[in-house]
Scaffold this motif. Structure first.
Motif, mmCIF file in Angstrom:
data_model
loop_
_atom_site.group_PDB
_atom_site.id
_atom_site.type_symbol
_atom_site.label_atom_id
_atom_site.label_comp_id
_atom_site.label_asym_id
_atom_site.label_seq_id
_atom_site.Cartn_x
_atom_site.Cartn_y
_atom_site.Cartn_z
ATOM 1 N N VAL A 80 0.732 -1.267 0.107
ATOM 2 C CA VAL A 80 -0.258 0.256 0.179
ATOM 3 C C VAL A 80 0.425 1.563 -0.158
ATOM 4 O O VAL A 80 0.114 2.114 -0.346
ATOM 5 N N ALA A 81 2.207 1.091 0.951
ATOM 6 C CA ALA A 81 3.089 1.983 0.754
ATOM 7 C C ALA A 81 2.658 2.504 -0.402
ATOM 8 O O ALA A 81 3.487 3.585 -0.897
ATOM 9 N N ASP A 82 4.214 1.558 -1.117
ATOM 10 C CA ASP A 82 4.820 1.870 -2.753
ATOM 11 C C ASP A 82 3.498 2.569 -3.563
ATOM 12 O O ASP A 82 2.922 3.506 -4.076
ATOM 13 N N SER A 83 1.860 1.920 -3.662
ATOM 14 C CA SER A 83 1.264 2.399 -4.048
ATOM 15 C C SER A 83 1.058 3.879 -3.728
ATOM 16 O O SER A 83 0.109 4.838 -4.798
ATOM 17 N N LEU A 84 0.630 4.339 -2.391
ATOM 18 C CA LEU A 84 0.015 5.915 -1.935
ATOM 19 C C LEU A 84 1.263 6.289 -2.729
ATOM 20 O O LEU A 84 1.030 7.937 -3.408
ATOM 21 N N ARG A 85 2.456 6.070 -3.138
ATOM 22 C CA ARG A 85 4.078 6.709 -3.709
ATOM 23 C C ARG A 85 3.033 7.545 -5.032
ATOM 24 O O ARG A 85 3.827 7.996 -5.064
ATOM 25 N N ASP A 86 2.576 5.737 -5.527
ATOM 26 C CA ASP A 86 2.476 5.893 -7.432
ATOM 27 C C ASP A 86 1.785 7.612 -6.944
ATOM 28 O O ASP A 86 1.648 8.296 -8.295
ATOM 29 N N LEU A 87 0.646 7.580 -6.325
ATOM 30 C CA LEU A 87 -0.614 8.142 -6.397
ATOM 31 C C LEU A 87 -0.348 9.841 -6.469
ATOM 32 O O LEU A 87 -0.922 10.464 -6.595
ATOM 33 N N SER A 133 -5.059 -5.590 -8.486
ATOM 34 C CA SER A 133 -4.977 -4.189 -8.528
ATOM 35 C C SER A 133 -5.726 -4.133 -6.629
ATOM 36 O O SER A 133 -5.855 -2.697 -6.355
ATOM 37 N N ALA A 134 -5.505 -4.890 -5.600
ATOM 38 C CA ALA A 134 -5.523 -4.486 -4.324
ATOM 39 C C ALA A 134 -5.005 -2.908 -3.795
ATOM 40 O O ALA A 134 -5.917 -2.342 -3.052
ATOM 41 N N ALA A 135 -3.531 -3.567 -3.649
ATOM 42 C CA ALA A 135 -3.034 -2.709 -3.757
ATOM 43 C C ALA A 135 -3.393 -1.101 -3.848
ATOM 44 O O ALA A 135 -3.271 0.292 -3.721
ATOM 45 N N ALA A 136 -3.573 -0.827 -5.109
ATOM 46 C CA ALA A 136 -3.712 0.185 -5.765
ATOM 47 C C ALA A 136 -5.147 0.792 -5.283
ATOM 48 O O ALA A 136 -5.684 1.537 -5.062
ATOM 49 N N GLU A 137 -6.244 -0.340 -5.232
ATOM 50 C CA GLU A 137 -7.553 0.219 -4.518
ATOM 51 C C GLU A 137 -7.565 0.585 -3.003
ATOM 52 O O GLU A 137 -8.113 1.741 -3.265
ATOM 53 N N VAL A 138 -7.248 -0.240 -2.333
ATOM 54 C CA VAL A 138 -6.548 0.798 -0.566
ATOM 55 C C VAL A 138 -5.612 1.616 -1.236
ATOM 56 O O VAL A 138 -6.762 2.601 0.168
ATOM 57 N N ALA A 139 -5.481 2.588 -1.515
ATOM 58 C CA ALA A 139 -4.385 3.234 -1.550
ATOM 59 C C ALA A 139 -5.165 4.659 -1.808
ATOM 60 O O ALA A 139 -4.997 5.446 -1.158
ATOM 61 N N LYS A 140 -5.910 4.482 -3.238
ATOM 62 C CA LYS A 140 -6.928 5.134 -3.142
ATOM 63 C C LYS A 140 -7.823 5.485 -2.221
ATOM 64 O O LYS A 140 -8.148 6.294 -2.015
ATOM 65 N N ILE A 141 -8.177 4.758 -1.490
ATOM 66 C CA ILE A 141 -9.577 4.295 -0.299
ATOM 67 C C ILE A 141 -9.015 5.018 0.009
ATOM 68 O O ILE A 141 -9.111 6.292 1.012
ATOM 69 N N VAL A 142 -7.452 5.182 0.712
ATOM 70 C CA VAL A 142 -6.728 5.633 2.307
ATOM 71 C C VAL A 142 -6.557 7.452 1.860
ATOM 72 O O VAL A 142 -6.301 8.499 2.884
ATOM 73 N N MET A 143 -6.359 7.908 0.383
ATOM 74 C CA MET A 143 -5.810 8.996 0.284
ATOM 75 C C MET A 143 -7.680 9.836 0.337
ATOM 76 O O MET A 143 -7.627 11.125 1.006
ATOM 77 N N ASP A 144 -8.191 9.212 -0.307
ATOM 78 C CA ASP A 144 -9.897 9.541 -0.293
ATOM 79 C C ASP A 144 -9.769 10.218 1.343
ATOM 80 O O ASP A 144 -10.468 11.982 1.849
ATOM 81 N N VAL A 145 -9.788 9.432 2.148
ATOM 82 C CA VAL A 145 -10.056 9.549 3.670
ATOM 83 C C VAL A 145 -8.929 10.254 3.947
ATOM 84 O O VAL A 145 -10.020 11.304 4.937
ATOM 85 N N ALA A 146 -8.065 10.251 4.167
ATOM 86 C CA ALA A 146 -7.129 11.399 4.120
ATOM 87 C C ALA A 146 -7.370 13.224 4.167
ATOM 88 O O ALA A 146 -7.586 14.108 5.070
ATOM 89 N N ARG A 147 -7.843 12.763 2.745
ATOM 90 C CA ARG A 147 -8.077 14.443 2.061
ATOM 91 C C ARG A 147 -9.227 14.987 2.467
ATOM 92 O O ARG A 147 -9.324 15.669 3.098
ATOM 93 N N GLY A 148 -10.177 13.903 2.999
ATOM 94 C CA GLY A 148 -11.667 14.332 3.855
ATOM 95 C C GLY A 148 -11.453 14.926 5.154
ATOM 96 O O GLY A 148 -12.177 15.490 5.009
ATOM 97 N N ASN A 149 -10.441 14.321 5.464
ATOM 98 C CA ASN A 149 -10.279 14.895 6.776
ATOM 99 C C ASN A 149 -9.454 16.179 7.072
ATOM 100 O O ASN A 149 -10.050 16.454 7.757
ATOM 101 N N ILE A 150 -8.850 16.269 6.232
ATOM 102 C CA ILE A 150 -7.537 17.912 6.464
ATOM 103 C C ILE A 150 -8.912 18.675 5.609
ATOM 104 O O ILE A 150 -9.074 19.726 6.376
ATOM 105 N N ALA A 151 -9.403 18.265 4.262
ATOM 106 C CA ALA A 151 -11.139 19.447 4.171
ATOM 107 C C ALA A 151 -11.579 20.322 5.076
ATOM 108 O O ALA A 151 -11.826 20.526 5.918
#
Length: 376
Positions: free
Chosen positions: A28-35, A358-376
């Motif tokens: 997931v960490a690798d996929s987060l950096r890809d995003l 595609s699980a790692a990429a899917e999890v990474a996208k969900i994580v970023m959505d949650v994080a950005r929602g928290n920042i907003a």
């Protein structure tokens, strides 16, 4: 005048202890950096876990916290925060504050529990809640993830019925070196790397990082018959184990090694595998499309057999119970499989179809959505 550039998203990954917890976290960490190349990633771990080696090797910062002993059942004692739990939560909270965590991603085990408990506001001071994303890799959820799921923003699972509320099945995150593996294109290089016959059907054997005695004994005892059938073997027996291989000098090589540091090459070299059925093993083996004889651990709650059942039901594997894995089983079942190209092809396609590449990429996208929602 333009505004200041927003700070990078800060993600804390809690998945230490065993490779089954650490590898999905790192994928997931690798996929987060890809995003988002600027994402700030921090891994939590303890000094006694494999993360002290695996996380730095992959280039991610690691923060150590005291381990939390896991009670076997969900009881009031868990929330009483005895001294060790309280100290671990306190140190974890300090890490979360220091890295300005926007989201915690927990993968279960004794590292996740203090992270989940530390994510809430402090008792005596005002403090923002940090959202949690839980990922459960096993067919039956562990206690830490049961706790985390109670207030998680998203609950992600590898199986459809893990026992967690509101679970979304995404599979197990697997690193790109495995999911993108072209076994056919890499086969010649892989077999040369291990000193294997370039053309013989090849069996891969491994029982996890420490090996497995029953697998070691059964397969090594059938070495002569495997050679007579024209089958090569790559056998990782574990660094603390030894095996004796008695076979004729002719026939494909039987390569016995303590440990496999290049699992990508091991998978590429093989036509089929005999292995345990830990969640991460099943995820990787199915992702690369390897036909497998899964041998679940004979103790515990039967979790390893549950891990393998979806792939077996799809036709990509076979379950052999530990007690039945003998020299005769290898001769009667494994050798006929390796010498039947048509069946290997069918099982390979079935295994790949049951995997979740595609699980790692899917999890990474969900994580970023949650994080950005928290920042907003």
């Amino acid at each position: 005048m333009t505004g200041a550039r927003p700070r990078p998203v800060s993600v804390v990954l809690a998945g230490g202890g065993t490779a089954g917890h650490i590898e999905p976290a790192l994928a997931v960490a690798d996929s987060l950096r890809d995003l988002d190349v600027d994402v700030r990633i921090t891994a939590l771990g303890t000094e006694r876990g494999l993360e002290t080696t695996l996380v730095p090797q992959r280039g991610y910062p690691l923060e150590l916290i005291p381990p939390v002993p896991m009670p076997r059942k969900l009881t009031r004692q868990l929330f009483g925060l005895p001294a060790r739990v309280r100290q671990s939560v306190k140190q974890t909270r300090a890490v979360l504050d220091r890295v300005e965590a926007d989201v915690i991603v927990g993968f279960g085990g004794y590292v996740s529990l203090p992270a989940y408990l530390a994510a809430g506001p402090g008792i005596l001071r005002r403090r923002r809640r940090i959202p949690i994303v839980v990922h459960e890799a096993n067919a039956t959820a562990g206690l830490a993830n049961k706790v985390g799921a109670r207030r998680a923003a998203r609950v992600l699972t590898a199986f459809p019925d893990s026992g967690l509320p509101n679970g979304e099945q995404v599979g197990i995150p697997v690193r790109a070196a495995i999911t993108s593996l072209d076994r056919k294109a890499l086969r010649a290089e892989a077999r040369d790397h291990f000193g294997l016959d370039p053309d013989a059907p090849t069996l891969l054997v491994f029982g996890g990082s420490q090996g497995a005695r029953s697998l070691n004994e059964a397969v090594s005892a059938a070495a002569g018959e495997l050679a007579k059938a024209g089958i090569g073997v790559l056998h990782a027996h574990g660094p603390k184990n030894t095996i004796t291989v008695s076979r004729a000098n002719d026939g494909p090589a039987y390569m016995a090694v303590p440990y496999l540091s290049r699992m990508d090459l091991a998978y590429a070299a093989a036509d089929a595998v005999v292995c345990r059925s830990g969640a991460m093993t099943v995820a990787e083996v199915s992702a690369v499309g390897l036909p497998a004889v899964y041998v679940p651990l004979p103790h515990g709650n039967g979790e390893q057999e549950l891990n393998a059942k979806p792939v077996v039901a799809a036709g990509g594997g076979i379950i052999a119970h530990d007690s039945e894995l003998t020299r005769d089983y290898i001769i009667d079942h494994v050798i006929p499989l390796l010498t039947n190209p048509g069946r290997l092809t069918e099982m390979s396609a079935a295994a790949a179809g049951a995997g979740h590449r595609s699980a790692a990429a899917e999890v990474a996208k969900i994580v970023m959505d949650v994080a950005r929602g928290n920042i907003a």
